[in-house]
Design a protein around this motif. Structure first.
Motif, PDB file in Angstrom:
ATOM      1  N   LYS A 228      80.759  37.876  63.204  1.00  0.00           N
ATOM      2  CA  LYS A 228      79.532  37.356  62.176  1.00  0.00           C
ATOM      3  C   LYS A 228      79.842  38.304  60.924  1.00  0.00           C
ATOM      4  O   LYS A 228      79.703  37.230  59.916  1.00  0.00           O
ATOM      5  CB  LYS A 228      78.417  37.737  62.922  1.00  0.00           C
ATOM      6  N   ARG A 229      79.879  39.379  60.906  1.00  0.00           N
ATOM      7  CA  ARG A 229      79.762  40.172  59.547  1.00  0.00           C
ATOM      8  C   ARG A 229      81.274  39.927  58.611  1.00  0.00           C
ATOM      9  O   ARG A 229      81.154  39.774  57.559  1.00  0.00           O
ATOM     10  CB  ARG A 229      79.828  41.656  59.766  1.00  0.00           C
ATOM     11  N   ALA A 230      82.271  39.608  59.455  1.00  0.00           N
ATOM     12  CA  ALA A 230      83.621  39.416  58.922  1.00  0.00           C
ATOM     13  C   ALA A 230      83.502  38.044  58.408  1.00  0.00           C
ATOM     14  O   ALA A 230      83.840  37.639  57.127  1.00  0.00           O
ATOM     15  CB  ALA A 230      84.612  39.585  59.785  1.00  0.00           C
ATOM     16  N   VAL A 231      82.882  37.028  59.039  1.00  0.00           N
ATOM     17  CA  VAL A 231      82.832  35.694  58.434  1.00  0.00           C
ATOM     18  C   VAL A 231      81.927  35.851  57.252  1.00  0.00           C
ATOM     19  O   VAL A 231      82.307  34.979  56.218  1.00  0.00           O
ATOM     20  CB  VAL A 231      82.382  34.693  59.593  1.00  0.00           C
ATOM     21  N   GLU A 232      80.737  36.414  57.343  1.00  0.00           N
ATOM     22  CA  GLU A 232      79.725  36.428  56.101  1.00  0.00           C
ATOM     23  C   GLU A 232      80.674  36.826  54.978  1.00  0.00           C
ATOM     24  O   GLU A 232      80.208  36.704  53.839  1.00  0.00           O
ATOM     25  CB  GLU A 232      78.640  37.207  56.415  1.00  0.00           C
ATOM     26  N   ALA A 233      81.609  37.839  55.218  1.00  0.00           N
ATOM     27  CA  ALA A 233      81.962  38.488  54.059  1.00  0.00           C
ATOM     28  C   ALA A 233      83.395  37.765  53.495  1.00  0.00           C
ATOM     29  O   ALA A 233      83.830  38.004  52.504  1.00  0.00           O
ATOM     30  CB  ALA A 233      82.994  39.933  54.498  1.00  0.00           C
ATOM     31  N   GLY A 234      83.429  36.441  54.158  1.00  0.00           N
ATOM     32  CA  GLY A 234      84.487  35.677  53.649  1.00  0.00           C
ATOM     33  C   GLY A 234      85.782  35.543  53.960  1.00  0.00           C
ATOM     34  O   GLY A 234      86.929  35.194  53.586  1.00  0.00           O
ATOM     35  N   LEU A 235      86.252  36.446  55.212  1.00  0.00           N
ATOM     36  CA  LEU A 235      87.403  36.821  55.783  1.00  0.00           C
ATOM     37  C   LEU A 235      87.940  35.495  56.446  1.00  0.00           C
ATOM     38  O   LEU A 235      89.039  35.769  56.998  1.00  0.00           O
ATOM     39  CB  LEU A 235      87.392  38.073  56.796  1.00  0.00           C
ATOM     40  N   GLY A 236      87.299  34.535  56.857  1.00  0.00           N
ATOM     41  CA  GLY A 236      87.545  33.394  57.603  1.00  0.00           C
ATOM     42  C   GLY A 236      86.309  32.620  58.209  1.00  0.00           C
ATOM     43  O   GLY A 236      85.264  32.938  57.925  1.00  0.00           O
ATOM     44  N   ILE A 237      86.617  31.596  59.338  1.00  0.00           N
ATOM     45  CA  ILE A 237      85.735  31.022  59.670  1.00  0.00           C
ATOM     46  C   ILE A 237      85.966  31.424  61.341  1.00  0.00           C
ATOM     47  O   ILE A 237      86.889  32.020  61.560  1.00  0.00           O
ATOM     48  CB  ILE A 237      85.901  29.562  60.041  1.00  0.00           C
ATOM     49  N   GLY A 238      84.541  31.372  61.988  1.00  0.00           N
ATOM     50  CA  GLY A 238      84.625  31.830  63.489  1.00  0.00           C
ATOM     51  C   GLY A 238      84.192  30.703  64.301  1.00  0.00           C
ATOM     52  O   GLY A 238      83.930  29.711  64.104  1.00  0.00           O
ATOM     53  N   CYS A 239      84.009  31.261  65.799  1.00  0.00           N
ATOM     54  CA  CYS A 239      83.586  30.488  66.539  1.00  0.00           C
ATOM     55  C   CYS A 239      83.302  31.276  67.758  1.00  0.00           C
ATOM     56  O   CYS A 239      83.928  31.945  68.569  1.00  0.00           O
ATOM     57  CB  CYS A 239      84.909  29.539  67.158  1.00  0.00           C
ATOM     58  N   LEU A 240      81.614  31.100  67.977  1.00  0.00           N
ATOM     59  CA  LEU A 240      81.063  31.836  68.895  1.00  0.00           C
ATOM     60  C   LEU A 240      79.948  30.998  69.530  1.00  0.00           C
ATOM     61  O   LEU A 240      79.770  30.113  69.324  1.00  0.00           O
ATOM     62  CB  LEU A 240      80.484  33.231  68.184  1.00  0.00           C
ATOM     63  N   SER A 241      79.145  31.833  70.410  1.00  0.00           N
ATOM     64  CA  SER A 241      78.312  30.947  71.437  1.00  0.00           C
ATOM     65  C   SER A 241      77.067  30.673  70.374  1.00  0.00           C
ATOM     66  O   SER A 241      76.848  31.425  69.356  1.00  0.00           O
ATOM     67  CB  SER A 241      77.706  31.899  72.497  1.00  0.00           C
ATOM     68  N   GLU A 242      76.593  29.584  70.420  1.00  0.00           N
ATOM     69  CA  GLU A 242      75.194  28.936  69.857  1.00  0.00           C
ATOM     70  C   GLU A 242      74.266  30.243  70.002  1.00  0.00           C
ATOM     71  O   GLU A 242      73.416  30.307  69.224  1.00  0.00           O
ATOM     72  CB  GLU A 242      75.104  27.786  70.374  1.00  0.00           C
ATOM     73  N   ILE A 243      74.362  30.868  71.217  1.00  0.00           N
ATOM     74  CA  ILE A 243      73.014  31.832  71.387  1.00  0.00           C
ATOM     75  C   ILE A 243      73.217  32.976  70.345  1.00  0.00           C
ATOM     76  O   ILE A 243      72.387  33.338  69.981  1.00  0.00           O
ATOM     77  CB  ILE A 243      73.293  32.363  72.663  1.00  0.00           C
ATOM     78  N   ALA A 244      74.538  33.270  70.126  1.00  0.00           N
ATOM     79  CA  ALA A 244      74.691  34.314  69.359  1.00  0.00           C
ATOM     80  C   ALA A 244      74.428  34.102  67.853  1.00  0.00           C
ATOM     81  O   ALA A 244      74.506  34.947  66.866  1.00  0.00           O
ATOM     82  CB  ALA A 244      76.042  34.857  69.518  1.00  0.00           C
TER      83      ALA A 244
END
Length: 295
Positions: A228-244
């Protein structure tokens, strides 16, 4: 041990009734079996516990000394047997959970379980699916809560609750304002994803079937928060559980991306060793999990 609890019962019954026939009747034994039991313990230790006066048995000095000790020992044995038959003390329950479940569900589950069941203690191990499965297999954990699909000859795998992965990015990412992502968008994007061996990675790879070989996986990280922190920093897009991702979506620090042509649905599972004794703690925990089946 050179004596049996049954011999202690005969000794105490004989001391009480001062008659072997009545002692035998009280224990639902034959007179000969009771006499043999009493004779055996005396011969085993080369002692005499009673003075025989006709058919009457009268405790001698040694018998009077040993009687209260035998009563205490037999009472403890009977209490232990009651505990074996009606054991309800929960004690320590060792639970393993994969990262999404461990970080976003299991702590709350632990707290409410220990609140509801006085004396219960839950120890939590958080790791990826492969690690949790191995620890359950080796009896290092009583029960596991996992995200990945699993087939193992020694483990019971039970469906628990539904979940969905969500593709996401930072609010200022070029894809953030796009209505729906095409497969071409997915192939052009830089990705930050979970490591192999995790249930989330397993579900992600399945959802991206047919594209994986051409995708740009920039980072593989072991921790959800790091992704999540890496995606916030603009390193790419992610895919995680909706819960997280709920809190991050609510704050606006991350935004969901719509990928309707890909199936990101999955299930969480409960795993136990097939040979594991399911005492009251495990059974109550399984029942407790039912309260968390609603998404």
């Amino acid at each position: 041990m050179r004596y049996s609890l049954r011999q202690l019962e005969v000794f105490l019954a004989a001391a009480h009734f001062e008659n072997i026939t009545r002692a035998a009747e009280s224990l639902s034994m034959s007179q000969s079996a009771a006499s043999s039991s009493l004779r055996d313990i005396e011969q085993q230790f080369d002692i005499q516990l009673f003075d025989r006066v006709g058919k009457r048995l009268q405790l001698n000095e040694l018998g009077r000394v040993l009687r209260p000790r035998a009563e205490a020992l037999l009472e403890q044995a009977q209490a232990f047997e009651r505990d074996l038959n009606q054991h309800q003390d929960l004690g320590l329950l060792k639970v393993g959970a994969t990262l999404t479940i461990g970080n976003y569900l299991a702590v709350e589950m632990m707290a409410s379980f220990m609140t509801d069941h006085a004396g219960a203690d839950v120890q939590l191990k958080v790791a990826n699916t492969e690690t949790i499965a191995r620890m359950v297999e080796n009896y290092e954990l009583d029960v596991g809560l996992i995200e990945g699909e699993l087939q193992h000859p020694d483990l019971d795998v039970m469906q628990w609750r539904e979940d969905d992965l969500v593709v996401f990015c930072a609010p200022n990412h070029p894809l953030a304002t796009k209505g729906q992502l095409s497969d071409e968008d997915l192939l052009e994007a830089q990705w930050v994803v979970r490591e192999y061996g995790s249930g989330t990675r397993q579900a992600f790879d399945r959802a991206m079937q047919g594209l994986l070989g051409d995708m740009h996986i920039r980072h593989e990280l072991q921790h959800t928060e790091a992704i999540k922190r890496a995606v916030e920093a603009g390193l790419g897009i992610g895919c995680l559980s909706e819960i997280a991702l709920r809190d991050a979506f609510r704050r606006g620090s991350l935004v969901p991306l719509d990928v309707p042509q890909r199936n990101f649905h999955r299930r969480f599972y409960i795993i136990l060793h097939k040979q594991k004794f399911r005492g009251p703690g495990i059974n109550l925990w399984l029942k407790h999990c039912e309260a968390y089946t609603v998404r």
